[in-house]
Scaffold this active site. Structure first.
Site, short mmCIF file in Angstrom:
data_model
loop_
_atom_site.label_atom_id
_atom_site.label_comp_id
_atom_site.label_asym_id
_atom_site.label_seq_id
_atom_site.Cartn_x
_atom_site.Cartn_y
_atom_site.Cartn_z
N MET A 68 30.15 62.36 12.39
CA MET A 68 30.87 61.09 12.56
C MET A 68 30.16 60.26 13.63
SD MET A 68 34.87 61.72 11.79
CE MET A 68 35.36 62.26 13.40
N GLY A 69 28.91 60.59 13.92
CA GLY A 69 28.15 59.83 14.92
C GLY A 69 28.51 60.23 16.34
N HIS A 79 25.35 64.05 20.13
CA HIS A 79 24.95 64.69 21.38
C HIS A 79 24.07 65.88 21.02
CE1 HIS A 79 28.01 67.60 20.35
NE2 HIS A 79 28.95 66.66 20.37
N GLU A 80 23.69 66.64 22.05
CA GLU A 80 22.76 67.76 21.87
C GLU A 80 23.27 68.75 20.80
OE1 GLU A 80 19.24 69.45 22.25
OE2 GLU A 80 19.79 67.53 23.17
N GLY A 81 24.59 68.91 20.72
CA GLY A 81 25.15 69.82 19.72
C GLY A 81 24.78 69.39 18.30
N HIS A 82 24.89 68.08 18.04
CA HIS A 82 24.52 67.57 16.71
C HIS A 82 23.02 67.77 16.48
CE1 HIS A 82 28.13 64.94 17.54
NE2 HIS A 82 28.41 65.38 16.34
N MET A 89 29.74 71.57 24.14
CA MET A 89 29.47 70.13 24.05
C MET A 89 30.41 69.50 23.03
SD MET A 89 25.50 69.40 24.46
CE MET A 89 24.63 70.02 25.89
N SER A 90 30.91 68.31 23.38
CA SER A 90 31.83 67.60 22.50
C SER A 90 31.83 66.13 22.89
CB SER A 90 33.25 68.17 22.69
OG SER A 90 34.20 67.28 22.17
N SER A 91 32.03 65.27 21.89
CA SER A 91 32.10 63.84 22.23
C SER A 91 33.34 63.55 23.09
CB SER A 91 32.08 62.96 20.98
OG SER A 91 32.30 63.70 19.83
O1 PAF Z 1 32.82 67.40 12.28
C1 PAF Z 1 32.78 66.20 11.98
O2 PAF Z 1 32.08 65.40 12.59
C2 PAF Z 1 33.62 65.70 10.81
O3 PAF Z 1 34.83 66.36 10.74
C3 PAF Z 1 32.86 65.77 9.46
C4 PAF Z 1 32.54 67.20 9.07
C5 PAF Z 1 31.60 64.95 9.53
C6 PAF Z 1 33.76 65.19 8.35
O4 PAF Z 1 34.11 63.89 8.61
#
Ligand code: PAF
Length: 287
Positions: free
Chosen positions: A30-31, A34-37, A188-190
């Site tokens: 969902m944008g 951060h480092e986790g993504h 890590m979390s937004s």
């Molecule tokens: O984890 C997320 O960012 C959201 O829940 C996902 C998996 C992109 C679905 O909208």
């Protein structure tokens, strides 16, 4: 990196990437990356020829009391970060692309969606399952990557893929990537950006106390009493409320009163002020 904002362009770009049988990994987000993504992007890149990332702030997974409008949006910055990770294609649809007028369908994954965060956020996992199923069908990836940080979400998505016989990706190709942590152990979390300096310090106690509880459970101490002690320790450390602190089966998320020989997980959600933090860790040899 190319960006698609319509389904037509997405399908064209995915077909181009697929030429000569190249494999594709999807990382849905969902944008507010951060480092986790980014660790998800790297895992995806190690496993497939091309990575497709999606950014879509999915309205159907927000409850009426959760503020969809204030969810952080930073598409330009996110695009730069994805490009630097070697992501081939960004899928960034708007709400009308994802949910055109007349859209009425929903996927509900009972059982695994119902406890833990599902109890507190009615309809949330229906929204997640539905949008993820759509993303799978739109991109048709060979593999998909999700953070273990949202462990219930991962369990819901895997159950959906198994129950609906999805093939792109197959349930076994839905990969959970271990949680990336700050130096003091905070996952890590937004949401961490909403913590004050004092709250941020207190938040570090979550993973520390969880590790201590896990050591006790693995040492054979009583699960119920250990979980109560964990809740007390968190409240004593500055948390305002513990929504849940449970030991559960890693696949079905059924709560466990004792550690058996099936993979188990400690799952916790706790609040500091108005910020709700979640974390989870494997427990025992089978995990
Ligand atoms: O984890 C997320 O960012 C959201 O829940 C996902 C998996 C992109 C679905 O909208």
């Amino acid at each position: 990196m190319q960006t698609a904002t319509t389904l037509e362009v997405l399908r064209k770009r995915v077909a181009e990437l697929r030429q000569s049988g190249a494999s594709i990994a999807l990382v849905p987000t969902m944008g507010a990356l951060h480092e986790g993504h980014l660790s998800l992007m790297r895992e995806a890149k190690n496993s497939c020829d091309h990575v497709v990332a999606s950014i879509f702030v999915n309205p159907t997974q927000f409850s009426p009391n959760e503020d969809l409008d204030s969810y952080p949006r930073q598409l330009v910055k996110d695009s730069e970060m994805l490009e630097a990770e070697g992501v081939a294609l960004l899928w960034a649809p708007d709400t009308q692309q994802m949910y055109p007028d007349g859209f009425v369908s929903s996927i509900s994954v009972r059982g695994v969606s119902e406890g833990f965060c599902g109890a507190d956020r009615p309809g949330h996992f229906d929204g997640v399952a539905t949008v993820v199923c759509k993303l799978f069908n739109q991109v048709q990836p060979d593999m998909a990557f999700f953070g273990e940080k949202d462990f219930q979400q991962l369990a819901v998505i895997r159950t959906m893929a198994r129950d609906l016989d999805l093939t792109r990706p197959h349930v076994d190709s839905i990969i959970g990537v271990p949680t990336v942590r700050e130096e003091d152990g905070l996952a890590m979390s937004s949401r961490n950006r909403y913590l004050s300096a004092k709250q941020r310090e207190e938040a570090a106690m979550l993973s520390m106390q969880m590790r201590e509880a896990i050591a006790r459970i693995e040492d054979g101490q009583n699960v119920g009493r250990t979980l109560t002690a964990l809740e007390d320790a968190l409240l004593g450390a500055g948390f305002d409320r513990v929504d849940y602190a449970d030991l559960a089966d890693s696949i079905t998320l059924e709560k466990l009163g004792e550690l058996g020989d099936r993979p188990a997980r400690l799952l916790v959600a706790a609040r500091i002020g108005s910020t709700r933090l979640i974390d989870n860790m494997p427990v025992g040899q089978a995990a």
